[in-house]
Write an enzyme that holds these catalytic residues in place. Structure first.
Site, short mmCIF file in Angstrom:
data_model
loop_
_atom_site.label_atom_id
_atom_site.label_comp_id
_atom_site.label_asym_id
_atom_site.label_seq_id
_atom_site.Cartn_x
_atom_site.Cartn_y
_atom_site.Cartn_z
N HIS A 207 6.57 7.22 18.96
CA HIS A 207 5.76 8.44 19.04
C HIS A 207 4.62 8.45 18.05
O HIS A 207 4.13 9.52 17.69
CB HIS A 207 6.66 9.66 18.84
CG HIS A 207 7.66 9.85 19.94
ND1 HIS A 207 8.91 10.38 19.75
CD2 HIS A 207 7.59 9.56 21.26
CE1 HIS A 207 9.57 10.41 20.91
NE2 HIS A 207 8.78 9.91 21.84
N GLY B 125 20.97 9.26 14.33
CA GLY B 125 20.35 10.59 14.24
C GLY B 125 19.44 10.96 15.38
O GLY B 125 18.36 11.49 15.15
N CYS C 73 -14.59 14.09 12.32
CA CYS C 73 -14.91 12.70 12.01
C CYS C 73 -16.16 12.61 11.15
O CYS C 73 -17.17 13.24 11.48
CB CYS C 73 -15.10 11.96 13.33
SG CYS C 73 -15.59 10.25 13.15
P1 NAD Z 1 16.33 15.79 17.49
O1 NAD Z 1 15.62 16.72 16.61
O2 NAD Z 1 16.37 16.02 18.94
O3 NAD Z 1 17.85 15.62 17.05
C1 NAD Z 1 18.23 15.30 15.77
C2 NAD Z 1 19.58 14.59 15.81
O4 NAD Z 1 19.94 14.24 14.48
C3 NAD Z 1 20.72 15.44 16.38
O5 NAD Z 1 21.50 14.64 17.25
C4 NAD Z 1 21.55 15.84 15.14
O6 NAD Z 1 22.92 16.00 15.41
C5 NAD Z 1 21.29 14.64 14.24
N1 NAD Z 1 21.40 14.90 12.80
C6 NAD Z 1 21.06 16.02 12.10
N2 NAD Z 1 21.24 15.81 10.78
C7 NAD Z 1 21.69 14.55 10.63
C8 NAD Z 1 22.04 13.74 9.51
N3 NAD Z 1 21.95 14.18 8.25
N4 NAD Z 1 22.45 12.47 9.75
C9 NAD Z 1 22.55 11.98 11.01
N5 NAD Z 1 22.24 12.69 12.11
C10 NAD Z 1 21.80 13.97 11.92
O7 NAD Z 1 15.71 14.40 17.14
P2 NAD Z 1 15.22 13.30 18.09
O8 NAD Z 1 16.24 13.01 19.12
O9 NAD Z 1 14.76 12.24 17.24
O10 NAD Z 1 13.97 13.94 18.91
C11 NAD Z 1 13.00 14.77 18.37
C12 NAD Z 1 11.59 14.22 18.51
O11 NAD Z 1 10.77 14.95 17.64
C13 NAD Z 1 11.47 12.80 18.05
O12 NAD Z 1 11.24 12.04 19.14
C14 NAD Z 1 10.30 12.77 17.07
O13 NAD Z 1 9.14 12.32 17.71
C15 NAD Z 1 10.05 14.17 16.70
N6 NAD Z 1 10.43 14.52 15.32
C16 NAD Z 1 10.19 13.68 14.29
C17 NAD Z 1 10.55 14.01 13.02
C18 NAD Z 1 10.30 13.02 11.92
O14 NAD Z 1 9.38 12.22 12.04
N7 NAD Z 1 11.12 13.02 10.86
C19 NAD Z 1 11.18 15.23 12.76
C20 NAD Z 1 11.39 16.10 13.83
C21 NAD Z 1 11.02 15.73 15.11
ZN ZN Z 2 -15.75 9.88 15.47
#
Ligand code: NAD
Ligand code: ZN
Length: 265
Positions: A119, A188, A148
């Site tokens: 992503h 996660g 920009c």
């Molecule tokens: P999600 O938000 O759908 O789910 C998070 C998952 O992590 C859940 O299954 C939950 O049970 C689990 N979880 C929560 N705390 C945890 C821990 N301490 N240890 C292990 N597991 C834990 O996340 P997703 O499926 O990755 O999808 C969300 C989308 O949103 C992603 O594709 C991403 O692009 C984006 N996103 C990114 C970030 C980031 O970059 N850190 C943060 C939020 C969302």
């Molecule tokens: Zn530009």
């Protein structure tokens, strides 16, 4: 849990090519909330703020939300043990690549090299007119929307908005990983987000063993997961690291071995 960790470590040690597939849960212990669940951001914001069409027609409103969501506190976040153990696994040739759905750059900050961002990445901005890239640190977000320096065009975070395609390199690397890996370490992720969520299913169909770490069961858990380890990513990966790293590294730059109570030391 200890037994599951030992089984997982055995699988990884015997594997020819292990891929890690990570989601927002791996960064929760770094202070970044996930999108879904009780405290998830969709309880506070409308997902439309991250739709590309809405961004183009409402850049100021969209940028104000994006800034609050991704830039006001992502800056503070540091890699946790889960990111660090994955980086150490790569150094020890126990991990072939990471496919991440995250946009927080924490795998790279932990030292991982083979990282494919499904992503995109929030630390880069792209000009929608001339396609020039900027590091977010070069651009002031005091003035919204940022523009920009070269052509005055609107800058967009270089992560994938709803309605945008997946970067080709990440897509190709993910499909390849699904065919060449014999172990997938899924950490996660709910497995809710299309099309990223298909990758572990593809790997399973190609004969891969699936190890999963999550605080809650996910879409994969009762379905394709072979070893489910219930727990926080950082705490669990620290234990997995201790089971995997039975010899000290010659070049232990970060003193990470000490953290894993390497056997024989
Ligand atoms: P999600 O938000 O759908 O789910 C998070 C998952 O992590 C859940 O299954 C939950 O049970 C689990 N979880 C929560 N705390 C945890 C821990 N301490 N240890 C292990 N597991 C834990 O996340 P997703 O499926 O990755 O999808 C969300 C989308 O949103 C992603 O594709 C991403 O692009 C984006 N996103 C990114 C970030 C980031 O970059 N850190 C943060 C939020 C969302
Ligand atoms: Zn530009």
């Amino acid at each position: 849990m200890e037994n599951q960790i030992k089984r997982a470590a055995d699988l990884i040690l015997k594997s020819r090519f292990t891929t890690a597939f990570t989601g927002a849960g791996i960064s929760v212990e770094s202070g970044i909330p996930p999108f879904r669940g009780n405290d998830g951001i969709w309880t506070k914001y409308d997902p439309k703020s991250l739709e590309i069409a809405w961004f183009m027609s409402n850049p100021v409103e969209s940028w104000n939300i994006i800034k609050e969501l991704f830039y006001d506190f992502f800056e503070e976040a540091k890699p946790n043990k889960a990111h660090l153990v994955l980086a150490e696994m790569e150094r020890r040739a126990l991990l072939g690549r990471i496919i991440t759905q995250n946009i927080d750059n924490l795998h790279q900050e932990a030292g991982s090299k083979e990282v494919y961002e499904f992503h995109g990445n929030s630390k880069r901005l792209i000009c929608l007119d001339c396609r020039k890239f900027y590091a977010v640190s070069e651009i002031s977000l005091d003035h919204i929307p940022p523009t920009c320096r070269q052509c005055g065009g609107l800058l967009k975070p270089d992560f994938v908005f709803f309605g945008e395609g997946i970067p080709q390199t990440a897509l190709a690397a993910s499909y390849e990983a699904a065919t060449i890996s014999d172990v997938f370490l899924v950490i996660g992720t709910t497995g809710d987000v299309m099309p990223a969520n298909q990758i572990p299913y593809m790997a399973k169909s190609a004969g891969c063993k699936i190890i999963e770490i999550n605080t809650e069961p996910s879409n994969y858990s009762g379905d394709i997961t072979d070893i489910f380890i219930r727990g926080k990513a950082g705490e669990t990966m620290k234990k997995l690291g201790a089971a995997l790293f039975t010899t000290p590294l010659d070049n232990d730059q970060d003193g990470i071995d000490q953290d894993f109570e390497i056997h024989g030391q």
